[in-house]
Design an enzyme around this catalytic site. Structure first.
Site, mmCIF file in Angstrom:
data_model
loop_
_atom_site.group_PDB
_atom_site.id
_atom_site.type_symbol
_atom_site.label_atom_id
_atom_site.label_comp_id
_atom_site.label_asym_id
_atom_site.label_seq_id
_atom_site.Cartn_x
_atom_site.Cartn_y
_atom_site.Cartn_z
ATOM 1 N N ASP A 26 -41.772 9.436 -2.162
ATOM 2 C CA ASP A 26 -41.285 9.252 -0.760
ATOM 3 C C ASP A 26 -39.702 9.471 -0.822
ATOM 4 O OD1 ASP A 26 -41.904 8.082 1.974
ATOM 5 O OD2 ASP A 26 -40.008 7.297 1.606
ATOM 6 N N TYR A 31 -31.976 11.030 2.854
ATOM 7 C CA TYR A 31 -31.731 10.335 1.562
ATOM 8 C C TYR A 31 -30.807 10.979 0.644
ATOM 9 C CZ TYR A 31 -36.101 7.542 2.917
ATOM 10 O OH TYR A 31 -36.790 6.629 3.809
ATOM 11 N N LYS A 60 -39.300 13.429 5.223
ATOM 12 C CA LYS A 60 -38.979 13.437 6.429
ATOM 13 C C LYS A 60 -37.966 14.250 7.322
ATOM 14 C CE LYS A 60 -39.602 8.444 5.189
ATOM 15 N NZ LYS A 60 -39.411 8.943 3.651
ATOM 16 N N HIS A 93 -38.670 11.016 11.325
ATOM 17 C CA HIS A 93 -38.047 9.870 10.714
ATOM 18 C C HIS A 93 -37.746 8.546 11.799
ATOM 19 C CE1 HIS A 93 -35.061 8.601 6.980
ATOM 20 N NE2 HIS A 93 -35.826 8.007 7.483
#
Length: 429
Positions: A26, A31, A60, A93
């Site tokens: 994920d 990130y 995302k 997201h």
């Protein structure tokens, strides 16, 4: 928030996770890890640890994506960073306009995700951090159902109403922050019960010989495969337990996979259907998902005992809808060959002992070559005492190799053993 210079361990951490058996990766643009994750995936595929289709990759969209036309170009950039031709799942997201952009519209972004799916850039599309009203807008304005809703759910924030609503729409809930406020958060020092020292959690962990962390994870995952047998003398108790959790709305019958095994006292075709009906009555259910011949051996010395005749009885039980699948247990390759040669119904499962102290590799390979699922029992083998003998076979829980592996991955030796069996594509019972 992850700083750019802190990203270096992500590549090796992802490699370690995949080597340890993790198959769901994920990530997200926010990130700052997509490129590191991509390098890790390339590494493990090149070394033959996994194939691309073995890994489920979720990412995302960037917060910068505010309309339909930006989605596909953004997806292509993400795939370039990940060094992949497609992802398995991509999510919006958040429905919130984080960057305060003009003309932000998550319905238009959703249409862009539908475009990306049609182009094969992603296998599935979903959302994250949506509330019920926002989900309803997607459902009312699109023919494409979100495959996943990724939201926070944990013992300190159970989010039950949103979980129940998502599931009522057949949308899978993917939970994040599974430890909730049991662990510190970067953005605040809020403390919400329970804690890792909570007396109830500690008692449960001691009772089951696991850590509090594992109790929390189990709470989220839930147990869904119930393995019983007439010979265990547990069918009635299992039935009462299932009736209880179904009545309280914890699960539906269709959420549970129930497996039982025939009594040793039946040896002919005509005895099977009545025996299965008695099992169903004890368990208070209309059908089982799987029923097995417990052993090919005539344990009780009954007259006219014939495993193939018993198998024909199981075929009849399946035709009558008393069981969804039928299989065998403790059969060797010769026992299996007789059924395969004389029946058009392939056993769905062979439940056999398989563990590090008794790998049973030849039989496992034979079953898998016939497309028969291996369900392993006694997964710890002789690492734990047995009531019938005191035989001790290596390895033990103190085995230096197992201890070293557990320390490397920050898990217990028990988890290493379980992972060994999972990696061999065996179902644990």
């Amino acid at each position: 928030m992850l700083q750019y210079n802190d990203r270096v361990p992500i590549r090796q951490g992802t490699i370690d996770a995949i080597e340890a058996g993790c198959r769901h990766i994920d990530t997200a643009f926010a990130y700052l890890t997509e490129d590191m994750v991509g390098e890790a995936i390339v590494d493990v595929i090149k070394r033959g640890i996994v194939k691309r289709e073995d890994i489920y990759v979720t990412t995302k969209l960037s917060f910068e994506v505010s309309n339909r036309k930006l989605v596909v170009p953004t997806m292509k950039k993400a795939l370039k960073r990940l060094q992949l031709k497609y992802v398995d799942l991509v999510l919006i997201h958040t429905p919130v306009n984080v960057l305060g952009q003009k003309s932000y519209d998550y319905l238009e972004i959703w249409k862009g995700l539908e475009d990306a799916k049609r182009m094969g850039l992603t296998r599935s599309i979903g959302v994250s951090n949506f509330n019920r009203t926002q989900l309803d807008e997607i459902l009312a304005n699109s023919k494409t159902m979100p495959a996943v809703h990724q939201i926070e759910v944990n013992p300190t924030f159970v989010n039950q109403e949103l979980v129940a609503y998502s599931q009522s729409k057949n949308i899978t809930v993917a939970g994040y922050s599974s430890f909730g406020f049991l662990v510190k958060r970067v953005f605040n020092d809020l403390s919400v019960p329970p804690t890792f020292e909570d007396p109830k959690l500690v008692r449960m962990a001691k009772k089951h010989g696991v850590t509090v962390s594992q109790i929390v994870q189990r709470y989220l995952a839930g147990y869904r495969c119930i393995d019983t047998a007439f010979g265990y003398l547990t069918e009635d108790m299992v039935g009462e337990a299932m009736a209880d959790v179904i009545r309280r709305g914890i699960v539906k019958r269709t959420d549970i996979f129930v497996n039982t095994k025939l009594s040793f006292q039946y040896g002919t075709c005509s005895e099977v259907v009545p025996a299965v009906k008695k099992s169903l009555k004890r368990m208070k259910i209309d059908y089982v998902d799987l029923i097995l011949i417990h052993t090919p051996r005539n344990v009780m010395g009954v007259e006219n005992y014939d495993t193939f005749e018993i198998w024909k009885g199981l075929e009849e039980a399946k035709r009558l809808g008393l069981t969804r699948s039928i299989g065998v247990s403790n059969f060797n390759s010769t026992d299996m060959a007789r059924i395969l040669a004389n029946s058009k119904t392939l056993p769905a499962v062979n439940q056999i002992e398989t563990n590090p102290t008794f790998a049973n590799q030849e039989l496992v390979a034979y079953c898998q070559s016939k497309s028969i699922v291996v369900m392993g029992y006694s997964s710890f083998g002789f690492l734990v005492p047995r009531p019938f003998n005191d035989l001790s076979l290596p390895p033990s829980f103190e085995d230096p190799t197992l201890v070293g592996m557990a320390e490397k991955y920050g898990v217990t030796v028990s988890q290493v053993v379980q992972r060994y069996l999972y990696s061999k594509s065996e179902i644990l019972s």
